[in-house]
Scaffold this active site. Sequence first.
Site, PDB file in Angstrom:
ATOM      1  N   SER A   1       0.814  -1.215   0.000  1.00 58.44           N
ATOM      2  CA  SER A   1       0.000   0.000   0.000  1.00 58.44           C
ATOM      3  C   SER A   1       0.848   1.265   0.000  1.00 58.44           C
ATOM      4  O   SER A   1       0.350   2.341  -0.302  1.00 58.44           O
ATOM      5  CB  SER A   1      -0.913   0.021   1.232  1.00 58.44           C
ATOM      6  OG  SER A   1      -0.134  -0.006   2.419  1.00 58.44           O
TER       7      SER A   1
ATOM      8  N   HIS B   1      -2.744  -3.498  -5.691  1.00 57.21           N
ATOM      9  CA  HIS B   1      -3.144  -3.003  -4.379  1.00 57.21           C
ATOM     10  C   HIS B   1      -4.660  -3.039  -4.207  1.00 57.21           C
ATOM     11  O   HIS B   1      -5.389  -2.248  -4.801  1.00 57.21           O
ATOM     12  CB  HIS B   1      -2.621  -1.583  -4.158  1.00 57.21           C
ATOM     13  CG  HIS B   1      -2.987  -1.016  -2.827  1.00 57.21           C
ATOM     14  ND1 HIS B   1      -3.288   0.302  -2.630  1.00 57.21           N
ATOM     15  CD2 HIS B   1      -3.110  -1.609  -1.612  1.00 57.21           C
ATOM     16  CE1 HIS B   1      -3.575   0.503  -1.357  1.00 57.21           C
ATOM     17  NE2 HIS B   1      -3.481  -0.641  -0.724  1.00 57.21           N
TER      18      HIS B   1
ATOM     19  N   GLU C   1      -5.735  -1.088  -7.481  1.00 58.31           N
ATOM     20  CA  GLU C   1      -4.725  -0.301  -8.179  1.00 58.31           C
ATOM     21  C   GLU C   1      -3.706  -1.238  -8.816  1.00 58.31           C
ATOM     22  O   GLU C   1      -3.131  -2.095  -8.132  1.00 58.31           O
ATOM     23  CB  GLU C   1      -4.023   0.651  -7.207  1.00 58.31           C
ATOM     24  CG  GLU C   1      -4.959   1.705  -6.635  1.00 58.31           C
ATOM     25  CD  GLU C   1      -4.322   2.544  -5.549  1.00 58.31           C
ATOM     26  OE1 GLU C   1      -4.655   3.740  -5.456  1.00 58.31           O
ATOM     27  OE2 GLU C   1      -3.495   2.011  -4.778  1.00 58.31           O
TER      28      GLU C   1
ATOM     29  N   ASN D   1      -4.365   6.451  -1.604  1.00 59.46           N
ATOM     30  CA  ASN D   1      -3.702   6.978  -0.406  1.00 59.46           C
ATOM     31  C   ASN D   1      -3.079   8.344  -0.652  1.00 59.46           C
ATOM     32  O   ASN D   1      -2.913   9.141   0.278  1.00 59.46           O
ATOM     33  CB  ASN D   1      -2.646   5.994   0.091  1.00 59.46           C
ATOM     34  CG  ASN D   1      -3.260   4.841   0.860  1.00 59.46           C
ATOM     35  OD1 ASN D   1      -4.319   4.987   1.466  1.00 59.46           O
ATOM     36  ND2 ASN D   1      -2.621   3.691   0.819  1.00 59.46           N
TER      37      ASN D   1
END
Length: 516
Positions: free
Chosen positions: A131, A152, A164, A202
């Site tokens: 991540s 991800h 992702e 993120n």
Amino acid sequence: MQTQDTSQAGPGPRYRTVAVIGAGAMGKGIAQIAAQAGSVVRFFDAHGPALERALPEIGSQWDRMVEKGRLDAAAGAACKQRLVAAAGLRDLADCELVVEAIVENLDAKKSLFAELESIVAPGAVLATNTSSLSVTAIGAGLKEPRRLAGYHFFNPVPLMKVVEVIAGLQTDPAVCEGLAAYARQMGHTPVRAADTPGFIVNHAGRGYNTEALRIVAEGVADFATIDRILKDQVGFRLGPFELMDLTGLDVSHPVMESIYRQYYDEPRYRPSALAAQRAAGGVVGRKAGEGFYRYIDGKAQVPAEPPVPQVEELPPVWVSTRAARRAELFQLLKALGAKVETGQSPSMNALTLVAPLGFDVTTVAVVDRHDPARTIGIDMLVEDAATKRRVLATNPATRTDMRDAAHALFARDGKAVSVIRDSAGFVTQRVVATIVNIASDMCQQGVCSPADLETAVTLGLGYPLGPLAMGNRWGPDNMLEVLFNMQTVYGDPRYRPSPWLRRRGAIGLSLLHEEA
């Protein structure tokens, strides 16, 4: 490296035999959806008891799906047959895809992939569910880094329908094509990201929490008020402090710090000392019983809103000639029954109303030579008809009677009103502009396409709109004005507008527009 044709997934699973390494929450979720997609899944964890617990837990998930009619009994039984425990890495030799979901540690991941490379076939694809670590760095020691990519997923994997797909500097494009095709077979939406800190979700999510923390740190408003404003004015399902309590600061704060440091202390991603202190003290959120809120039986103890002041007689109101949405503000005041002054300047008894974009009330009062004791700000970024809450801001000199009068006036029709202390950009303006600016700069950097950014954020973070659509909704020119003015007030490069936003805002283009 030889790779199979990935232009079409075909009738069966893209990868017939898949290995999942790591029996934690992420590994369990990935193993579950891979088996549901029709792949034989070889499941391994170096800690045997973890694997022993995980297998029946996944089986129970399928049992519940059968009970709820989301999976027929035969399909549930077939999924269980396809999920096989592996005794060691050697059992993964025939796998066409290996997905790693172990501890988030660079050395541990590099060591695992180095060992796997000598076990699996030369054409097998290697994928990391990292991540926050660099895919390029993870694959740097491999003989064939071209076959490693980031994959991800988000927790809980079966419910969070986005993944992702990240290419490292040496990743074969065909590897990412295959992973994207397989994601669709598993019922997920793939988004493509460059190998940058935080990838898409993120990275794009930094502004919501960090800017809210800055607002609290400035003494502008408390946690509950900020949460109410952003839910009622913008439509977020959870306020930033509710969200951080749900995730846990022990999880979210290290991500804030990691992205900030990986970008060499880029001011846009600067974390908060307030969050660091709470994380260090174990006051991390709901699971600890206390975070930004206290929890009793799992329920947040949210302080009640202050009552609407009782004011016998309201003063007349004068509206600044430079107020945002000035015509709409006049209509609102008329509907609320206010006595509105229309002269060139306010009378000695009038409440002076300003509605800046990005500036604070103090700056406007000084520049326009208003009496600060009688000056109140109102946030007009969001149209009044579209918001469930009005937000007023005082300045350090605002008289109590003027503050109470403004509160009572704008609550006359029953709509909620929050009164905050002076802040450049109030709450909504500064949080939304920060979100939009970070997203714009991600597009400028080529982290991902605008379309993939919007998809990743709406699916991965649950925002009411993607960040670029949010900027379009309230105007790229308004976002620019908010950022420029906030930078003037604070002198902080955190608020410098991205070139992507500056150029599109200047010429009236959608923030989703890509150059030919």
